[in-house]
Write an enzyme that holds these catalytic residues in place. Structure first.
Site, PDB file in Angstrom:
ATOM      1  N   ARG A 104       0.941  -1.247  -0.114  1.00  0.00           N
ATOM      2  CA  ARG A 104       0.211   0.110   0.126  1.00  0.00           C
ATOM      3  C   ARG A 104       0.413   1.353  -0.234  1.00  0.00           C
ATOM      4  O   ARG A 104       1.814   1.796   1.287  1.00  0.00           O
ATOM      5  CB  ARG A 104      -1.361   0.071   0.959  1.00  0.00           C
ATOM      6  CG  ARG A 104      -1.767   1.074   1.188  1.00  0.00           C
ATOM      7  CD  ARG A 104      -2.418   1.242   2.268  1.00  0.00           C
ATOM      8  NE  ARG A 104      -3.734   0.178   1.829  1.00  0.00           N
ATOM      9  CZ  ARG A 104      -5.536   0.232   2.456  1.00  0.00           C
ATOM     10  NH1 ARG A 104      -5.273   1.513   3.187  1.00  0.00           N
ATOM     11  NH2 ARG A 104      -5.837   0.014   1.783  1.00  0.00           N
ATOM     12  N   HIS A 131      -7.554   0.900  -6.429  1.00  0.00           N
ATOM     13  CA  HIS A 131      -7.333  -0.693  -4.713  1.00  0.00           C
ATOM     14  C   HIS A 131      -7.928  -1.257  -5.885  1.00  0.00           C
ATOM     15  O   HIS A 131      -9.410  -2.029  -5.021  1.00  0.00           O
ATOM     16  CB  HIS A 131      -8.119   0.576  -4.396  1.00  0.00           C
ATOM     17  CG  HIS A 131      -8.742  -0.042  -2.979  1.00  0.00           C
ATOM     18  ND1 HIS A 131      -7.402  -1.707  -2.831  1.00  0.00           N
ATOM     19  CD2 HIS A 131      -9.106  -0.143  -1.476  1.00  0.00           C
ATOM     20  CE1 HIS A 131      -7.801  -1.163  -1.118  1.00  0.00           C
ATOM     21  NE2 HIS A 131      -8.885  -0.162  -0.625  1.00  0.00           N
ATOM     22  N   GLN A 134      -9.937  -3.963  -3.098  1.00  0.00           N
ATOM     23  CA  GLN A 134     -11.188  -3.453  -2.985  1.00  0.00           C
ATOM     24  C   GLN A 134     -12.609  -3.725  -3.814  1.00  0.00           C
ATOM     25  O   GLN A 134     -13.440  -4.070  -2.785  1.00  0.00           O
ATOM     26  CB  GLN A 134     -11.475  -2.344  -2.551  1.00  0.00           C
ATOM     27  CG  GLN A 134     -12.429  -1.678  -1.720  1.00  0.00           C
ATOM     28  CD  GLN A 134     -12.833  -1.715  -1.229  1.00  0.00           C
ATOM     29  OE1 GLN A 134     -12.319  -1.304  -0.038  1.00  0.00           O
ATOM     30  NE2 GLN A 134     -14.539  -2.080  -0.500  1.00  0.00           N
ATOM     31  N   ASP A 225     -17.842   6.949  -2.202  1.00  0.00           N
ATOM     32  CA  ASP A 225     -15.238   6.544  -1.403  1.00  0.00           C
ATOM     33  C   ASP A 225     -15.126   8.751  -0.595  1.00  0.00           C
ATOM     34  O   ASP A 225     -16.184   9.254  -1.348  1.00  0.00           O
ATOM     35  CB  ASP A 225     -14.717   6.643  -2.234  1.00  0.00           C
ATOM     36  CG  ASP A 225     -13.387   6.586  -1.220  1.00  0.00           C
ATOM     37  OD1 ASP A 225     -13.370   6.061  -0.187  1.00  0.00           O
ATOM     38  OD2 ASP A 225     -12.257   6.561  -2.124  1.00  0.00           O
ATOM     39  N   CYS A 265     -15.958   2.042   0.486  1.00  0.00           N
ATOM     40  CA  CYS A 265     -15.284   0.977   0.835  1.00  0.00           C
ATOM     41  C   CYS A 265     -14.736   1.221   1.901  1.00  0.00           C
ATOM     42  O   CYS A 265     -14.176   0.078   2.631  1.00  0.00           O
ATOM     43  CB  CYS A 265     -14.210   1.432   0.037  1.00  0.00           C
ATOM     44  SG  CYS A 265     -13.676   3.305  -0.303  1.00  0.00           S
ATOM     45  N   ARG A 293     -14.414  -8.490   1.600  1.00  0.00           N
ATOM     46  CA  ARG A 293     -12.587  -8.142   1.650  1.00  0.00           C
ATOM     47  C   ARG A 293     -12.148  -8.951   1.638  1.00  0.00           C
ATOM     48  O   ARG A 293     -10.545  -9.746   1.085  1.00  0.00           O
ATOM     49  CB  ARG A 293     -12.016  -6.679   2.960  1.00  0.00           C
ATOM     50  CG  ARG A 293     -12.675  -5.671   1.810  1.00  0.00           C
ATOM     51  CD  ARG A 293     -12.289  -5.384   0.807  1.00  0.00           C
ATOM     52  NE  ARG A 293     -11.277  -5.710   0.175  1.00  0.00           N
ATOM     53  CZ  ARG A 293      -9.936  -3.727   1.159  1.00  0.00           C
ATOM     54  NH1 ARG A 293     -10.537  -2.907   1.708  1.00  0.00           N
ATOM     55  NH2 ARG A 293      -8.662  -4.551   0.454  1.00  0.00           N
TER      56      ARG A 293
HETATM   57  N1  NVA Z   1      -9.839   6.529  -1.743  1.00  0.00           N
HETATM   58  C1  NVA Z   1      -9.639   6.321   0.251  1.00  0.00           C
HETATM   59  C2  NVA Z   1      -9.769   4.719  -0.347  1.00  0.00           C
HETATM   60  C3  NVA Z   1      -9.572   4.342   1.135  1.00  0.00           C
HETATM   61  C4  NVA Z   1      -9.921   2.391   1.449  1.00  0.00           C
HETATM   62  C5  NVA Z   1      -8.288   6.382  -0.290  1.00  0.00           C
HETATM   63  O1  NVA Z   1      -7.234   6.270  -1.079  1.00  0.00           O
HETATM   64  O2  NVA Z   1      -7.808   6.917   1.250  1.00  0.00           O
HETATM   65  N1   CP Z   2     -11.170   0.081   2.591  1.00  0.00           N
HETATM   66  C1   CP Z   2     -10.117   0.030   2.812  1.00  0.00           C
HETATM   67  O1   CP Z   2      -8.483  -0.454   2.328  1.00  0.00           O
HETATM   68  O2   CP Z   2      -9.976   0.343   4.213  1.00  0.00           O
HETATM   69  P1   CP Z   2      -8.806   0.249   4.794  1.00  0.00           P
HETATM   70  O3   CP Z   2      -8.142   1.440   4.076  1.00  0.00           O
HETATM   71  O4   CP Z   2      -8.782   0.346   6.325  1.00  0.00           O
HETATM   72  O5   CP Z   2      -7.545  -0.871   4.690  1.00  0.00           O
END
Ligand code: NVA
Ligand code: CP
Length: 310
Positions: A104, A131, A134, A225, A265, A293
């Site tokens: 990540r 992502h 997800q 989101d 998400c 998930r």
């Molecule tokens: N768009 C959000 C998704 C979090 C799961 C982010 O990147 O922070």
């Molecule tokens: N939806 C998601 O990826 O959540 P986290 O950021 O908690 O992993």
């Protein structure tokens, strides 16, 4: 389905999967959830995360434990990554210890560099661009609700971010119509829009619009989101008035199909991109989505690592 169908493969983008591979993964995820298949995979997964995570970290960990494997949480702040060790060095070293690595980070390019230098499979656990893990869970949730994906319409309302990009690709691969409603300056990645349009060609529709009401009309899945993603926190306040018309609320839900489901998400900001009433309402499938998930990523790990069927 063979549980080895993605043996040794990376998942850096939703577009790394063919339509057939995606269908097979979703089928395996549903079988795992229903307890119809039991798998064993005593391998080691590394989680190299430079951003916060609850769902991804825990669901990957539990999935790997349930497969009989182990997990190493390689948070950037407790490894030399946080002190600036070059990606090309970290990748080649982790490659010698681990069986699979979920990353990540911010830049998609950094993920691609890892994948290039590490011979083990690398999974995108969220970048600024995509992502995909997800979206596997999202599609599993839609399939559970409607028994099919093909021909349904998913509307995403909000920021044209990593979620919008991966949903575009995932829906196109699944034969779903996908509509993205974003402010003009916050549209999804143009290369991904182009790719999704090519995948969908002749099978389903891809619509990018600034009009949330047009996009929501008659849709079976309403998705949103956060308006400011991780790394964009400084912009949150200035984005608020721009995104206000893109809130998923009861009025927007009224325009959707009467049987529509609502997905997010998570984490969610109640009263911003989604109202409390919709998030907690009868059409929300958000908690099933979060649970999925784990099932979807277990199917992914099993397919990449060629798990043994018990
Ligand atoms: N768009 C959000 C998704 C979090 C799961 C982010 O990147 O922070
Ligand atoms: N939806 C998601 O990826 O959540 P986290 O950021 O908690 O992993």
């Amino acid at each position: 389905m063979s549980v080895a169908s993605l043996r040794g493969r990376d998942l850096l983008s939703m577009a790394d999967l063919s339509a057939e591979e995606l269908t097979a993964l979703l089928t395996l995820a549903a079988e795992l959830k229903a307890g119809k298949i039991h798998l064993r995979c005593p391998k080691v997964l590394g989680l190299l995360f430079s951003k916060a995570s609850t769902r991804t970290r825990v669901s990957f960990s539990v999935a790997m434990f349930q497969l009989g494997g182990q997990v190493l949480d390689l948070n950037a702040s407790v490894t030399q990554v946080g002190r600036g060790e070059p990606t090309v060095d970290t990748a080649r070293v982790l490659d010698r210890y681990l069986d699979v690595l979920a990353i990540r980070t911010f830049e998609q390019q950094e993920l691609e560099t890892f994948a290039h230098y590490a011979k083990i499979p690398v999974i995108n656990a969220l970048t600024d661009l995509e992502h995909p893990c997800q979206v596997l869970a999202d599609l599993q949730t839609v399939q559970e609700a409607f028994g099919t994906l093909q021909g349904l319409t998913l509307t995403y309302v909000g920021d044209g971010n990593n979620m919008a990009n991966s949903l575009l690709l995932g829906c196109a691969l699944s034969g779903m119509n996908v509509r993205i409603a974003c402010p003009d300056a916050y549209q999804p990645d143009p290369t991904i829009v182009q790719k999704a349009t090519e995948i969908a060609a002749g099978r389903s529709e891809v619509l990018i619009t600034a009009d949330p009401e047009l996009a929501a009309k008659g849709s079976q899945v309403l998705y949103t989101d956060v308006w400011a993603s991780m790394g964009q926190e400084d912009e949150a306040e200035s984005r608020f008035p721009i995104f206000q018309p893109y809130q998923v609320n009861e009025a927007l839900l009224q325009l959707s199909d009467p049987d529509a489901i609502v997905l997010h998400c998570l984490p969610a900001h109640r009263g911003e991109e989604i109202t409390e009433a919709v998030l907690e309402g009868p059409q929300s499938r958000i908690w099933d989505e979060a649970e999925n998930r784990m099932h979807a990523q277990k199917a992914l790990l099993a397919s990449i690592l060629a798990a043994e069927i018990l």
